[in-house]
Scaffold this motif. Structure first.
Motif, PDB file in Angstrom:
ATOM      1  N   ALA A 161      -6.114  -4.345   3.912  1.00 21.20           N
ATOM      2  CA  ALA A 161      -5.719  -2.937   4.048  1.00 21.20           C
ATOM      3  C   ALA A 161      -5.196  -2.380   2.735  1.00 21.20           C
ATOM      4  O   ALA A 161      -5.502  -1.237   2.359  1.00 21.20           O
ATOM      5  CB  ALA A 161      -4.663  -2.817   5.147  1.00 21.20           C
ATOM      6  N   TRP A 162      -4.423  -3.165   1.987  1.00 22.11           N
ATOM      7  CA  TRP A 162      -3.931  -2.720   0.681  1.00 22.11           C
ATOM      8  C   TRP A 162      -5.094  -2.460  -0.267  1.00 22.11           C
ATOM      9  O   TRP A 162      -5.130  -1.430  -0.963  1.00 22.11           O
ATOM     10  CB  TRP A 162      -3.000  -3.781   0.094  1.00 22.11           C
ATOM     11  CG  TRP A 162      -1.601  -3.710   0.617  1.00 22.11           C
ATOM     12  CD1 TRP A 162      -1.156  -4.125   1.835  1.00 22.11           C
ATOM     13  CD2 TRP A 162      -0.477  -3.157  -0.062  1.00 22.11           C
ATOM     14  NE1 TRP A 162       0.174  -3.895   1.974  1.00 22.11           N
ATOM     15  CE2 TRP A 162       0.651  -3.294   0.814  1.00 22.11           C
ATOM     16  CE3 TRP A 162      -0.273  -2.587  -1.307  1.00 22.11           C
ATOM     17  CZ2 TRP A 162       1.912  -2.868   0.473  1.00 22.11           C
ATOM     18  CZ3 TRP A 162       1.007  -2.168  -1.639  1.00 22.11           C
ATOM     19  CH2 TRP A 162       2.069  -2.301  -0.770  1.00 22.11           C
ATOM     20  N   ILE A 163      -6.031  -3.367  -0.281  1.00 26.84           N
ATOM     21  CA  ILE A 163      -7.159  -3.192  -1.199  1.00 26.84           C
ATOM     22  C   ILE A 163      -7.967  -1.954  -0.836  1.00 26.84           C
ATOM     23  O   ILE A 163      -8.334  -1.134  -1.702  1.00 26.84           O
ATOM     24  CB  ILE A 163      -8.040  -4.460  -1.183  1.00 26.84           C
ATOM     25  CG1 ILE A 163      -7.258  -5.660  -1.728  1.00 26.84           C
ATOM     26  CG2 ILE A 163      -9.310  -4.235  -2.003  1.00 26.84           C
ATOM     27  CD1 ILE A 163      -7.991  -6.966  -1.621  1.00 26.84           C
ATOM     28  N   LEU A 164      -8.233  -1.784   0.453  1.00 25.69           N
ATOM     29  CA  LEU A 164      -9.002  -0.609   0.869  1.00 25.69           C
ATOM     30  C   LEU A 164      -8.223   0.681   0.632  1.00 25.69           C
ATOM     31  O   LEU A 164      -8.796   1.725   0.272  1.00 25.69           O
ATOM     32  CB  LEU A 164      -9.369  -0.733   2.346  1.00 25.69           C
ATOM     33  CG  LEU A 164     -10.388  -1.835   2.698  1.00 25.69           C
ATOM     34  CD1 LEU A 164     -10.623  -1.873   4.191  1.00 25.69           C
ATOM     35  CD2 LEU A 164     -11.694  -1.606   1.964  1.00 25.69           C
ATOM     36  N   GLY A 165      -6.887   0.648   0.825  1.00 23.84           N
ATOM     37  CA  GLY A 165      -6.087   1.834   0.575  1.00 23.84           C
ATOM     38  C   GLY A 165      -6.119   2.258  -0.872  1.00 23.84           C
ATOM     39  O   GLY A 165      -6.254   3.450  -1.205  1.00 23.84           O
ATOM     40  N   ILE A 166      -6.001   1.282  -1.776  1.00 31.61           N
ATOM     41  CA  ILE A 166      -6.081   1.595  -3.213  1.00 31.61           C
ATOM     42  C   ILE A 166      -7.443   2.157  -3.556  1.00 31.61           C
ATOM     43  O   ILE A 166      -7.582   3.127  -4.326  1.00 31.61           O
ATOM     44  CB  ILE A 166      -5.774   0.329  -4.038  1.00 31.61           C
ATOM     45  CG1 ILE A 166      -4.319  -0.107  -3.815  1.00 31.61           C
ATOM     46  CG2 ILE A 166      -6.045   0.574  -5.511  1.00 31.61           C
ATOM     47  CD1 ILE A 166      -3.973  -1.422  -4.461  1.00 31.61           C
ATOM     48  N   ALA A 167      -8.493   1.568  -2.966  1.00 29.47           N
ATOM     49  CA  ALA A 167      -9.838   2.066  -3.250  1.00 29.47           C
ATOM     50  C   ALA A 167     -10.018   3.496  -2.753  1.00 29.47           C
ATOM     51  O   ALA A 167     -10.596   4.353  -3.444  1.00 29.47           O
ATOM     52  CB  ALA A 167     -10.875   1.141  -2.616  1.00 29.47           C
ATOM     53  N   VAL A 168      -9.504   3.788  -1.548  1.00 29.20           N
ATOM     54  CA  VAL A 168      -9.626   5.148  -1.004  1.00 29.20           C
ATOM     55  C   VAL A 168      -8.855   6.143  -1.852  1.00 29.20           C
ATOM     56  O   VAL A 168      -9.323   7.259  -2.143  1.00 29.20           O
ATOM     57  CB  VAL A 168      -9.150   5.151   0.462  1.00 29.20           C
ATOM     58  CG1 VAL A 168      -9.024   6.586   0.979  1.00 29.20           C
ATOM     59  CG2 VAL A 168     -10.102   4.365   1.336  1.00 29.20           C
ATOM     60  N   ALA A 169      -7.642   5.768  -2.268  1.00 19.35           N
ATOM     61  CA  ALA A 169      -6.851   6.676  -3.118  1.00 19.35           C
ATOM     62  C   ALA A 169      -7.559   6.960  -4.433  1.00 19.35           C
ATOM     63  O   ALA A 169      -7.579   8.104  -4.930  1.00 19.35           O
ATOM     64  CB  ALA A 169      -5.479   6.064  -3.370  1.00 19.35           C
ATOM     65  N   ALA A 170      -8.150   5.908  -5.019  1.00 20.48           N
ATOM     66  CA  ALA A 170      -8.870   6.110  -6.275  1.00 20.48           C
ATOM     67  C   ALA A 170     -10.064   7.042  -6.075  1.00 20.48           C
ATOM     68  O   ALA A 170     -10.352   7.908  -6.926  1.00 20.48           O
ATOM     69  CB  ALA A 170      -9.327   4.759  -6.816  1.00 20.48           C
ATOM     70  N   VAL A 171     -10.747   6.890  -4.938  1.00 23.04           N
ATOM     71  CA  VAL A 171     -11.884   7.767  -4.664  1.00 23.04           C
ATOM     72  C   VAL A 171     -11.427   9.216  -4.483  1.00 23.04           C
ATOM     73  O   VAL A 171     -12.070  10.167  -4.971  1.00 23.04           O
ATOM     74  CB  VAL A 171     -12.649   7.266  -3.420  1.00 23.04           C
ATOM     75  CG1 VAL A 171     -13.696   8.284  -2.984  1.00 23.04           C
ATOM     76  CG2 VAL A 171     -13.314   5.924  -3.712  1.00 23.04           C
ATOM     77  N   ILE A 172     -10.296   9.410  -3.814  1.00 20.93           N
ATOM     78  CA  ILE A 172      -9.789  10.763  -3.593  1.00 20.93           C
ATOM     79  C   ILE A 172      -9.425  11.423  -4.921  1.00 20.93           C
ATOM     80  O   ILE A 172      -9.762  12.592  -5.184  1.00 20.93           O
ATOM     81  CB  ILE A 172      -8.585  10.723  -2.646  1.00 20.93           C
ATOM     82  CG1 ILE A 172      -9.037  10.314  -1.238  1.00 20.93           C
ATOM     83  CG2 ILE A 172      -7.876  12.064  -2.605  1.00 20.93           C
ATOM     84  CD1 ILE A 172      -7.908  10.083  -0.281  1.00 20.93           C
ATOM     85  N   VAL A 173      -8.699  10.685  -5.780  1.00 24.19           N
ATOM     86  CA  VAL A 173      -8.340  11.231  -7.089  1.00 24.19           C
ATOM     87  C   VAL A 173      -9.588  11.578  -7.892  1.00 24.19           C
ATOM     88  O   VAL A 173      -9.672  12.634  -8.560  1.00 24.19           O
ATOM     89  CB  VAL A 173      -7.445  10.241  -7.845  1.00 24.19           C
ATOM     90  CG1 VAL A 173      -7.201  10.707  -9.270  1.00 24.19           C
ATOM     91  CG2 VAL A 173      -6.109  10.053  -7.121  1.00 24.19           C
TER      92      VAL A 173
END
Length: 259
Positions: free
Chosen positions: A173-185
């Motif tokens: 979940a941490w890895i996917l959350g970081i990936a999603v945040a990076a995609v949003i930015v």
């Protein structure tokens, strides 16, 4: 004629001598392989006038006064030969004490002696002197077995516990959350760049000066106006982590302070 007569007389003498003595006859040597069976013959004789009431057969091993391994009168069989010795002799009818040893072993290699005991007109005991030397050889297969390549067998791993599964899920979940945040930015940055490019292109087409580079104030107001939408999008994603929220808020704070 004289020579033939001498031979006949000699044969009669030998027959008379043999018929009036106690003898036990065995072969000198026998040979077999382990796992097989073998018969050790034994024939005996006693004088014609002797009438025994009971005949007992014994077998020894190793030496003349060696250990008894079989006894017909007591129905005894040595523990090492139990269920492996079979008595084939007919002492009263054929005057034999033959035995068969089954499932031969390498340690069965030794010398065996047949002993005869009788009761009746005086107890008599006689035994073969040289005995029979039995050789048991190792069994060898005539067909070669295919060689099997040895392989390393890894020990069986225990199934993962519930704690391990929970930790792995949190890590994912941490890895996917970081990936999603990076995609949003990245998407926000691309949206800003696209808006600036479109407005600049429209100004060029109208013959006006190029659209000036957005100031920090413009970026700040854009992010502040679109913050509710962005936050709603982030809250809708269960995989977003609190660390990215804090980083996003601190980035907004630093931008406002620079103004």
């Amino acid at each position: 004629m004289g020579c033939a007569l001498h031979l006949i007389l000699l044969s009669l003498c030998v027959a008379m001598i043999k018929g009036n003595t106690f003898t036990v006859n065995q072969p000198d040597r026998l040979e077999s392989v382990e796992g097989e069976s073998i018969e050790i013959p034994c024939t005996f004789a006693y004088p014609d006038g002797y009438k025994p009431t009971q005949i007992n057969i014994h077998w020894r091993r190793w030496e003349f006064h060696g250990e008894f391994i079989f006894n017909t009168s007591r129905r005894y069989t040595h523990p090492e030969y139990r269920e492996r010795i079979e008595f084939l002799g007919l002492p009263y009818k054929e005057r034999t004490g033959t035995i068969r040893i089954k499932q031969l072993r390498r340690q069965d290699t030794t010398r065996y002696y047949c002993r005869v005991e009788t009761t009746g007109e005086g107890n008599k005991v006689w035994q073969n002197i040289p005995g029979t030397f039995l050789t048991v050889r190792a069994w060898r297969s005539t067909t070669s077995k295919p060689k099997v390549k040895a392989s390393t067998i890894l020990p069986e791993q225990p199934p993962p516990s519930a704690t391990t599964l929970t930790a792995n899920r949190r890590k994912l979940a941490w890895i996917l959350g970081i990936a999603v945040a990076a995609v949003i930015v990245l998407l926000v940055s691309m949206a800003i760049a696209a808006a600036v490019y479109v407005r600049k292109k429209k100004h060029l087409q109208r013959g006006k000066e190029p659209f000036p580079r957005p100031s920090p104030q413009a970026v700040y107001f854009f992010l502040r106006e679109n913050q509710p939408s962005l936050m709603r999008f982030l809250r809708a994603n269960d995989l977003l982590i609190a660390r990215e929220k804090v980083a996003f808020s601190s980035r907004l704070r630093r931008t406002s302070q620079s103004l």
